[in-house]
Scaffold this motif. Sequence first.
Motif, PDB file in Angstrom:
ATOM      1  N   HIS A  98       0.675  -1.300  -0.485  1.00  0.00           N
ATOM      2  CA  HIS A  98       0.083   0.437  -0.155  1.00  0.00           C
ATOM      3  C   HIS A  98       1.024   1.223   0.137  1.00  0.00           C
ATOM      4  CE1 HIS A  98      -2.009   3.408   2.046  1.00  0.00           C
ATOM      5  NE2 HIS A  98      -3.511   2.914   1.560  1.00  0.00           N
ATOM      6  N   ARG A  99       1.608   1.456   0.671  1.00  0.00           N
ATOM      7  CA  ARG A  99       3.070   2.522   0.963  1.00  0.00           C
ATOM      8  C   ARG A  99       3.348   3.063  -0.424  1.00  0.00           C
ATOM      9  NH1 ARG A  99       6.342   0.067   5.606  1.00  0.00           N
ATOM     10  NH2 ARG A  99       6.375  -1.461   4.273  1.00  0.00           N
ATOM     11  N   SER A 100       4.114   1.624  -1.094  1.00  0.00           N
ATOM     12  CA  SER A 100       4.587   2.450  -2.742  1.00  0.00           C
ATOM     13  C   SER A 100       3.498   2.475  -3.341  1.00  0.00           C
ATOM     14  CB  SER A 100       5.309   1.296  -2.776  1.00  0.00           C
ATOM     15  OG  SER A 100       4.434  -0.316  -3.027  1.00  0.00           O
ATOM     16  N   PHE A 101       2.080   2.253  -3.106  1.00  0.00           N
ATOM     17  CA  PHE A 101       1.536   2.642  -4.020  1.00  0.00           C
ATOM     18  C   PHE A 101       1.258   3.594  -4.504  1.00  0.00           C
ATOM     19  CE2 PHE A 101       0.666  -2.107  -5.004  1.00  0.00           C
ATOM     20  CZ  PHE A 101       0.514  -1.560  -6.266  1.00  0.00           C
ATOM     21  N   VAL A 102       1.245   4.697  -2.811  1.00  0.00           N
ATOM     22  CA  VAL A 102       0.630   5.791  -2.203  1.00  0.00           C
ATOM     23  C   VAL A 102       1.441   6.825  -2.963  1.00  0.00           C
ATOM     24  CG1 VAL A 102       0.849   7.607  -0.433  1.00  0.00           C
ATOM     25  CG2 VAL A 102      -0.576   5.016  -0.024  1.00  0.00           C
ATOM     26  N   LEU A 103       2.973   6.542  -2.847  1.00  0.00           N
ATOM     27  CA  LEU A 103       3.722   7.571  -3.760  1.00  0.00           C
ATOM     28  C   LEU A 103       3.243   7.778  -5.433  1.00  0.00           C
ATOM     29  CD1 LEU A 103       7.047   5.432  -1.915  1.00  0.00           C
ATOM     30  CD2 LEU A 103       5.745   7.349  -1.299  1.00  0.00           C
ATOM     31  N   HIS A 104       3.254   6.676  -5.504  1.00  0.00           N
ATOM     32  CA  HIS A 104       2.555   7.224  -7.545  1.00  0.00           C
ATOM     33  C   HIS A 104       2.114   9.001  -7.151  1.00  0.00           C
ATOM     34  CE1 HIS A 104       4.022   3.568  -8.734  1.00  0.00           C
ATOM     35  NE2 HIS A 104       3.381   2.661  -8.652  1.00  0.00           N
ATOM     36  N   HIS A 105       1.556   9.635  -6.461  1.00  0.00           N
ATOM     37  CA  HIS A 105       0.752  10.464  -6.153  1.00  0.00           C
ATOM     38  C   HIS A 105       2.721  11.564  -7.322  1.00  0.00           C
ATOM     39  CE1 HIS A 105      -1.058  13.795  -6.047  1.00  0.00           C
ATOM     40  NE2 HIS A 105      -0.186  14.648  -5.077  1.00  0.00           N
ATOM     41  N   ASP A 106       3.732  11.055  -6.414  1.00  0.00           N
ATOM     42  CA  ASP A 106       4.519  12.242  -7.470  1.00  0.00           C
ATOM     43  C   ASP A 106       4.961  11.635  -9.055  1.00  0.00           C
ATOM     44  OD1 ASP A 106       6.305  14.528  -5.160  1.00  0.00           O
ATOM     45  OD2 ASP A 106       5.674  12.173  -4.587  1.00  0.00           O
ATOM     46  N   ALA A 107       4.387  10.441  -9.491  1.00  0.00           N
ATOM     47  CA  ALA A 107       4.542   9.756 -10.637  1.00  0.00           C
ATOM     48  C   ALA A 107       3.744  10.326 -11.580  1.00  0.00           C
ATOM     49  CB  ALA A 107       4.753   8.184 -10.977  1.00  0.00           C
ATOM     50  N   VAL A 108       2.601  10.636 -10.754  1.00  0.00           N
ATOM     51  CA  VAL A 108       2.163  11.595 -11.531  1.00  0.00           C
ATOM     52  C   VAL A 108       1.438  12.746 -11.566  1.00  0.00           C
ATOM     53  CG1 VAL A 108      -0.881  12.582 -11.403  1.00  0.00           C
ATOM     54  CG2 VAL A 108      -0.447   9.774 -10.766  1.00  0.00           C
ATOM     55  N   PHE A 109       2.812  13.490 -10.654  1.00  0.00           N
ATOM     56  CA  PHE A 109       2.565  14.957 -11.078  1.00  0.00           C
ATOM     57  C   PHE A 109       3.774  15.253 -12.008  1.00  0.00           C
ATOM     58  CE2 PHE A 109       5.546  18.233  -8.414  1.00  0.00           C
ATOM     59  CZ  PHE A 109       5.008  19.439  -8.825  1.00  0.00           C
ATOM     60  N   ALA A 110       4.827  13.762 -12.261  1.00  0.00           N
ATOM     61  CA  ALA A 110       5.832  13.995 -13.590  1.00  0.00           C
ATOM     62  C   ALA A 110       4.760  13.925 -14.832  1.00  0.00           C
ATOM     63  CB  ALA A 110       6.441  13.319 -13.739  1.00  0.00           C
ATOM     64  N   LEU A 111       4.219  13.248 -14.752  1.00  0.00           N
ATOM     65  CA  LEU A 111       3.510  12.668 -16.014  1.00  0.00           C
ATOM     66  C   LEU A 111       2.492  14.621 -16.070  1.00  0.00           C
ATOM     67  CD1 LEU A 111       2.164   8.836 -15.943  1.00  0.00           C
ATOM     68  CD2 LEU A 111       4.468  10.091 -16.876  1.00  0.00           C
ATOM     69  N   LEU A 117       0.304  19.599 -17.795  1.00  0.00           N
ATOM     70  CA  LEU A 117      -1.203  20.380 -16.838  1.00  0.00           C
ATOM     71  C   LEU A 117      -0.521  20.984 -15.802  1.00  0.00           C
ATOM     72  CD1 LEU A 117      -3.438  16.954 -17.115  1.00  0.00           C
ATOM     73  CD2 LEU A 117      -3.594  19.074 -18.129  1.00  0.00           C
ATOM     74  N   SER A 118       0.952  20.509 -15.186  1.00  0.00           N
ATOM     75  CA  SER A 118       1.655  21.033 -14.072  1.00  0.00           C
ATOM     76  C   SER A 118       2.347  21.934 -14.663  1.00  0.00           C
ATOM     77  CB  SER A 118       2.055  20.438 -13.253  1.00  0.00           C
ATOM     78  OG  SER A 118       3.265  20.757 -12.306  1.00  0.00           O
ATOM     79  N   ARG A 119       2.598  23.416 -13.558  1.00  0.00           N
ATOM     80  CA  ARG A 119       3.388  24.282 -14.214  1.00  0.00           C
ATOM     81  C   ARG A 119       5.081  24.269 -13.666  1.00  0.00           C
ATOM     82  NH1 ARG A 119      -0.812  27.909 -12.126  1.00  0.00           N
ATOM     83  NH2 ARG A 119      -0.013  27.409 -10.059  1.00  0.00           N
ATOM     84  N   HIS A 120       5.074  22.952 -12.759  1.00  0.00           N
ATOM     85  CA  HIS A 120       6.508  22.868 -12.176  1.00  0.00           C
ATOM     86  C   HIS A 120       6.747  21.543 -11.977  1.00  0.00           C
ATOM     87  CE1 HIS A 120       6.076  22.950  -8.651  1.00  0.00           C
ATOM     88  NE2 HIS A 120       5.062  23.969  -8.192  1.00  0.00           N
ATOM     89  N   VAL A 125       9.763  21.435  -3.895  1.00  0.00           N
ATOM     90  CA  VAL A 125       8.672  21.006  -3.543  1.00  0.00           C
ATOM     91  C   VAL A 125       7.846  20.269  -3.386  1.00  0.00           C
ATOM     92  CG1 VAL A 125       8.651  23.739  -3.460  1.00  0.00           C
ATOM     93  CG2 VAL A 125       8.055  22.671  -5.483  1.00  0.00           C
ATOM     94  N   PRO A 126       6.713  19.731  -2.832  1.00  0.00           N
ATOM     95  CA  PRO A 126       5.212  18.712  -3.244  1.00  0.00           C
ATOM     96  C   PRO A 126       4.710  19.229  -4.230  1.00  0.00           C
ATOM     97  CG  PRO A 126       5.159  19.494  -0.197  1.00  0.00           C
ATOM     98  CD  PRO A 126       6.043  19.889  -1.662  1.00  0.00           C
ATOM     99  N   PRO A 127       4.245  17.944  -4.757  1.00  0.00           N
ATOM    100  CA  PRO A 127       3.109  18.633  -5.386  1.00  0.00           C
ATOM    101  C   PRO A 127       2.250  19.163  -5.901  1.00  0.00           C
ATOM    102  CG  PRO A 127       3.388  15.682  -5.689  1.00  0.00           C
ATOM    103  CD  PRO A 127       4.132  16.500  -5.004  1.00  0.00           C
ATOM    104  N   ALA A 193      10.401  10.375  -4.058  1.00  0.00           N
ATOM    105  CA  ALA A 193       9.390  11.547  -4.354  1.00  0.00           C
ATOM    106  C   ALA A 193      10.091  11.416  -5.352  1.00  0.00           C
ATOM    107  CB  ALA A 193       8.930  12.494  -3.381  1.00  0.00           C
ATOM    108  N   ILE A 194      11.271  12.326  -5.487  1.00  0.00           N
ATOM    109  CA  ILE A 194      12.477  11.894  -6.063  1.00  0.00           C
ATOM    110  C   ILE A 194      12.377  11.038  -7.396  1.00  0.00           C
ATOM    111  CG2 ILE A 194      14.810  12.744  -7.151  1.00  0.00           C
ATOM    112  CD1 ILE A 194      13.045  14.990  -5.753  1.00  0.00           C
ATOM    113  N   GLY A 195      12.423   9.419  -6.499  1.00  0.00           N
ATOM    114  CA  GLY A 195      11.967   8.227  -7.562  1.00  0.00           C
ATOM    115  C   GLY A 195      11.222   8.000  -8.399  1.00  0.00           C
ATOM    116  N   GLN A 196       9.914   8.194  -7.399  1.00  0.00           N
ATOM    117  CA  GLN A 196       9.073   8.278  -8.558  1.00  0.00           C
ATOM    118  C   GLN A 196       8.582   9.553  -9.556  1.00  0.00           C
ATOM    119  OE1 GLN A 196       5.712   6.453  -7.885  1.00  0.00           O
ATOM    120  NE2 GLN A 196       7.038   5.285  -6.903  1.00  0.00           N
ATOM    121  N   ARG A 197       8.947  10.940  -9.387  1.00  0.00           N
ATOM    122  CA  ARG A 197       9.222  11.333 -10.753  1.00  0.00           C
ATOM    123  C   ARG A 197       9.635  11.030 -11.787  1.00  0.00           C
ATOM    124  NH1 ARG A 197       9.055  17.472  -6.797  1.00  0.00           N
ATOM    125  NH2 ARG A 197       7.577  17.108  -5.527  1.00  0.00           N
TER     126      ARG A 197
END
Length: 225
Positions: A98-111, A117-120, A125-127, A193-197
């Motif tokens: 479960h914890r590893s899937f939560v981290l995907h929020h930062d992968a979504v940020f990169a995509l 859809l994201s300015r930076h 800084v967090p998403p 988070a860096i790894g997910q991005r």
Amino acid sequence: MKVAPDPRAVRDASLDELDRLGLPLPPPAFPLVWEPGDGVALRATGEIEARAAVLHVVVARCFGMPTETAMSWLLGSHLVDFVTPPEWQFVAGGKGDHRSFVLHHDAVFALAWLLGLSRHLDPTVPPEERLMQQMPDLPGGESFSEWRSRSLVAPRDAIEAAVLLDLYYCLDWAFQEAGRVGGWLPGEVDANAIGQRRWGLEWAVVFSGPYHEAPPGWEEVDLSV
């Protein structure tokens, strides 16, 4: 496919940024992401949108989205073929870390950044808080096609994406090294988070050249180096 920029010049800029952030620098033999003369492109926009949407559903499951609702949304959006086996096991049966899937929020940020859809994608800084508003409104029942019509994506230039990938490749090493030695980190973002991005960027940025194989699947992206 465009000609990728000079990898050594890009690497020098990445190292300058690490130095500015006060992070450790990788060793001189740290590999380049691409070689001179290689080509670079982004995956098809629709493919990036699909991957972002699937990960968005996976993260939503982590925060209480019912199994039936998640599966129904994926089926109704014709995205089942884009779901990896580990993701399907988690969405359908709650199996996996479960914890590893939560981290995907930062992968979504990169995509989302790749889709415009994201300015930076600032590594300190967090998403953005607006990220959730930019993704499909799952509680509101917004379909994948409705989201695509609303979002009006403007994909980044492949060269810009490659430059940021090189930076995150170096950042991934630097954040892990800082954690290993108990070093200081320059902001509110951790190594996970860096790894997910980096994962999102590695998957979406495609290189061609004598040392590159076919683009990997999501679960096949190698983050070990």
